[in-house]
Design a protein around this motif. Structure first.
Motif, PDB file in Angstrom:
ATOM      1  N   GLY A 199       0.822  -1.211   0.000  1.00 56.01           N
ATOM      2  CA  GLY A 199       0.000   0.000   0.000  1.00 56.01           C
ATOM      3  C   GLY A 199       0.850   1.253   0.000  1.00 56.01           C
ATOM      4  N   GLU A 200       1.873   1.269   0.878  1.00 59.67           N
ATOM      5  CA  GLU A 200       2.722   2.457   0.985  1.00 59.67           C
ATOM      6  C   GLU A 200       3.466   2.721  -0.319  1.00 59.67           C
ATOM      7  N   ILE A 201       3.942   1.645  -0.922  1.00 55.21           N
ATOM      8  CA  ILE A 201       4.707   1.820  -2.168  1.00 55.21           C
ATOM      9  C   ILE A 201       3.836   2.447  -3.249  1.00 55.21           C
ATOM     10  N   VAL A 202       2.643   1.876  -3.413  1.00 55.42           N
ATOM     11  CA  VAL A 202       1.745   2.395  -4.444  1.00 55.42           C
ATOM     12  C   VAL A 202       1.380   3.845  -4.138  1.00 55.42           C
ATOM     13  N   ALA A 203       1.070   4.121  -2.855  1.00 55.90           N
ATOM     14  CA  ALA A 203       0.686   5.486  -2.479  1.00 55.90           C
ATOM     15  C   ALA A 203       1.818   6.452  -2.779  1.00 55.90           C
ATOM     16  N   ALA A 204       3.046   6.039  -2.458  1.00 53.86           N
ATOM     17  CA  ALA A 204       4.189   6.923  -2.680  1.00 53.86           C
ATOM     18  C   ALA A 204       4.393   7.184  -4.167  1.00 53.86           C
ATOM     19  N   ALA A 205       4.277   6.110  -4.957  1.00 44.40           N
ATOM     20  CA  ALA A 205       4.495   6.263  -6.399  1.00 44.40           C
ATOM     21  C   ALA A 205       3.440   7.179  -7.002  1.00 44.40           C
ATOM     22  N   VAL A 206       2.182   6.991  -6.573  1.00 46.25           N
ATOM     23  CA  VAL A 206       1.106   7.822  -7.110  1.00 46.25           C
ATOM     24  C   VAL A 206       1.289   9.267  -6.669  1.00 46.25           C
ATOM     25  N   ALA A 207       1.723   9.456  -5.409  1.00 43.11           N
ATOM     26  CA  ALA A 207       1.926  10.816  -4.921  1.00 43.11           C
ATOM     27  C   ALA A 207       3.062  11.491  -5.682  1.00 43.11           C
ATOM     28  N   ALA A 208       4.109  10.703  -6.003  1.00 41.44           N
ATOM     29  CA  ALA A 208       5.262  11.289  -6.690  1.00 41.44           C
ATOM     30  C   ALA A 208       4.957  11.573  -8.152  1.00 41.44           C
ATOM     31  N   ALA A 209       4.113  10.742  -8.741  1.00 45.94           N
ATOM     32  CA  ALA A 209       3.796  10.950 -10.165  1.00 45.94           C
ATOM     33  C   ALA A 209       2.299  10.748 -10.384  1.00 45.94           C
ATOM     34  N   PRO A 210       1.505  11.752 -10.009  1.00 46.83           N
ATOM     35  CA  PRO A 210       0.043  11.595 -10.093  1.00 46.83           C
ATOM     36  C   PRO A 210      -0.420  11.285 -11.525  1.00 46.83           C
ATOM     37  N   ALA A 211       0.329  11.772 -12.505  1.00 47.19           N
ATOM     38  CA  ALA A 211      -0.086  11.586 -13.893  1.00 47.19           C
ATOM     39  C   ALA A 211      -0.039  10.114 -14.292  1.00 47.19           C
ATOM     40  N   LEU A 212       0.816   9.353 -13.571  1.00 53.25           N
ATOM     41  CA  LEU A 212       0.989   7.947 -13.953  1.00 53.25           C
ATOM     42  C   LEU A 212       0.081   7.026 -13.142  1.00 53.25           C
TER      43      LEU A 212
END
Lengths: 389, 208
Positions: free
Chosen positions: A87-100
């Motif tokens: 969960g944390e990994i996905v949240a971090a990735a989405v937060a870092a690159a919302p467009a992706l």
């Protein structure tokens, strides 16, 4: 107060999300974001340098896809490494690159179907469509391809990716007007241009062009100034003064020899410099290839032209009409041979003209002709093998 | 279980281009060599065009041979077909490539064949993209201001090849790609192949 707090949370979310992860994973995510930022900067440079919209846009799309696949790979690898932190990994990735976001969710849940719920919840917002039969990204891609093939088999035309679509939403109408214009050219403009070429020797035709260009100087100057192009404005002023006097009302281009090169400028270009996009491709009756921006530009240019204003205000419109007519014949005479050649050799004349018009226009907007060396300075665009796929 | 996950992760990371190894980087094309290549090619072309004893047809034929070995036609053909390439059948691809090469060679040798006595000046050369070079040139015309043309060149083991020519800001391959995409969208790959065949046949009928 609550709003301010929410704003702060919004601002800090990426940093907080990344802080919850093992540093090396956070670093990898940041690297992808950083690299795609680099690519975006390069693309912006390319947009400025390469007077060629189709190309630059295709390049940008390819870069976007590369960034998406890299981010997905990082996320999938990180989940494999620390499954508990999915969960944390996905949240971090989405937060870092919302467009992706969408591609991250899609690829991660395709790789770990069991975690689809966790992944969707961590990414926030709506749950993704359940991963279909193709449970790996490659399988999904293959499926999409098959669907594409099916579409091909079903209809005569083919389903092509968005990047291949030209911004031409009213193509059927445009093609009809294009046909009409071709007909007018064939019946009226071409015979006139041929007669003009036959009747008037080349030096005299050059003089006519010089006079017409000189008449446009005030309008060009106005647009130079509106674009903040002071050197070009100085060139235009110098040219107008020299050619109107020494050059006998503009018949001789004396200024060219005084290192005052000629250039064209219009209000459509000024709007483009101000940030107005072309919006869509538009073929105007009689006037030919254009777009809403340049159409408006043409109208405004009429008000920036002293001769035109004087003619209209003193009921001498015929002067404006005559000038426009001569300009049209002169213009067509200049490009007649090239157009004949293109019409003869192209497989889709309409599409060839559309592409040419856009590339030329972009080159003009970027003042590509101003640089002595050529219209394509310091290019940054890549033509990878994958662009040839 | 964990080990298998790891293996998969490494595999996925490699496939995703995470660890693009430096040694796999393509070799760069030297701008100076590219400029030399373009200079030599232009000299040869101008001498062919200037051969006044040869007929227009003969000149076109010689220019055609020159272009045929200097332009990377298979690569450009693939690029020009764009997104339709992966969807085309092997037979379609083969026929398309043959017709495309013929179409480009006929079009350009005809365009060039008529010209004569032009001056050709190299302005500068520089790197372009990951591995190409671009050579900026000015081509004098009998009338009107000189043309600005930029040549995109890629060097490889088999020598230097032209990938694109950008005349006054208009790229040849971008125009072709856009033109072909419009046709493929309306009539499919077969429609494009038919149109190319028609053009090529038209040229052939005219020159015979």
């Amino acid at each position: 107060m609550v709003r301010l707090l929410m704003f702060l949370v919004f601002l800090l979310a990426p940093a907080v999300a990344l802080a919850a992860l093992p540093p090396h994973i956070a670093k990898r995510i940041q690297r992808v974001v950083h690299d795609s930022g680099e690519t975006a900067r390069k693309d912006a440079a390319l947009d400025r340098a390469l007077p060629n919209t189709d190309y630059a846009a295709a390049n940008r799309l390819a870069a976007g896809r590369r960034a998406a696949s890299r981010m997905s790979a990082v996320v999938i690898a990180a989940i494999a490494e620390s499954t508990a932190l999915t969960g944390e990994i996905v949240a971090a990735a989405v937060a870092a690159a919302p467009a992706l976001r969408d591609s991250i969710v899609r690829d991660a849940s395709a790789a770990y179907p069991g975690f689809a719920d966790v992944i969707a919840r961590a990414a926030g917002g709506r749950a993704p469509a359940p991963p279909d039969a193709g449970s790996t990204p490659a399988g999904a891609a293959r499926q999409a391809d098959d669907a594409g093939m099916a579409a091909v088999d079903a209809g005569g035309g083919e389903d092509i990716d968005d990047e291949e679509r030209d911004d031409d939403p009213i193509e059927p109408v445009n093609r009809a007007i294009f046909e009409f214009n071709e007909w007018v050219i064939k019946l009226v403009v071409r015979p006139l241009a041929q007669g003009y070429r036959w009747l008037v020797p080349e030096p005299a035709r050059d003089s006519v062009e010089n006079v017409l260009h000189n008449l446009n100087s005030p309008r060009i100057l106005a647009n130079d100034l509106l674009q903040g192009e002071l050197v070009r404005a100085w060139h235009t002023t110098g040219r107008f003064v020299v050619n109107s006097t020494v050059g006998v009302a503009g018949i001789f281009d004396v200024a060219e020899r005084l290192e005052l090169p000629r250039h064209k400028e219009d209000f459509g270009q000024t709007l483009a410099v101000w940030g107005v996009g072309e919006m869509m491709y538009l073929v105007l009756p009689l006037l030919g290839p254009s777009n809403p921006r340049d159409g408006v530009g043409k109208a405004v240019d009429g008000f920036l032209d002293p001769l035109n204003l004087w003619a209209v205000n003193t009921d001498r419109e015929y002067i404006s009409y005559a000038r426009t007519g001569v300009e049209a014949i002169d213009f067509y005479e200049g490009i007649m041979d090239e157009l004949d050649d293109l019409r003869d050799t192209s497989v889709d004349y309409y599409a060839a003209i559309r592409s040419l018009y856009r590339q030329r226009r972009t080159s003009e907007i970027r003042n590509g002709e101003a640089s002595g060396a050529g219209a394509v300075p310091g290019l940054e665009y890549d033509l990878d093998d994958e662009d040839f796929e | 279980m964990m080990a298998r996950r790891w293996l998969m992760a490494v595999l996925v990371a490699c496939l995703g281009g995470l660890s693009a190894p430096a040694w796999a980087g393509p070799e760069k094309t030297s701008p100076d060599e590219a400029a030399k290549f373009i200079t030599a090619l232009s000299k040869e072309t101008l001498s062919v065009l200037g051969a006044r004893d040869a007929s227009l047809g003969e000149r076109e034929e010689r220019v055609r041979q020159l272009l045929g070995r200097s332009i990377d036609l298979p690569r450009i053909g693939r690029f020009a077909l764009g997104k339709a390439w992966p969807k085309a059948t092997p037979e379609q691809r083969q026929e398309y490539q043959l017709l495309f090469a013929e179409w480009v060679l006929r079009t350009y040798s005809r365009r060039l064949g008529g010209y004569s006595g032009q001056s050709f000046k190299i302005i500068k050369a520089g790197p372009l993209g990951k591995r190409d070079a671009v050579v900026f040139t000015k081509i004098g015309r009998p009338s009107g201001p000189p043309l600005k043309a930029a040549w995109r060149v890629r060097g490889s083991a088999s020598g230097y090849k032209i990938l694109d020519v950008i005349v006054e800001g208009v790229s040849m391959i971008a125009t072709q790609r856009s033109e072909f995409a419009a046709l493929v969208r309306r009539q499919g790959v077969m429609g494009l192949i038919d149109s190319l065949r028609m053009q090529v046949t038209k040229f052939a009928a005219r020159s015979s």
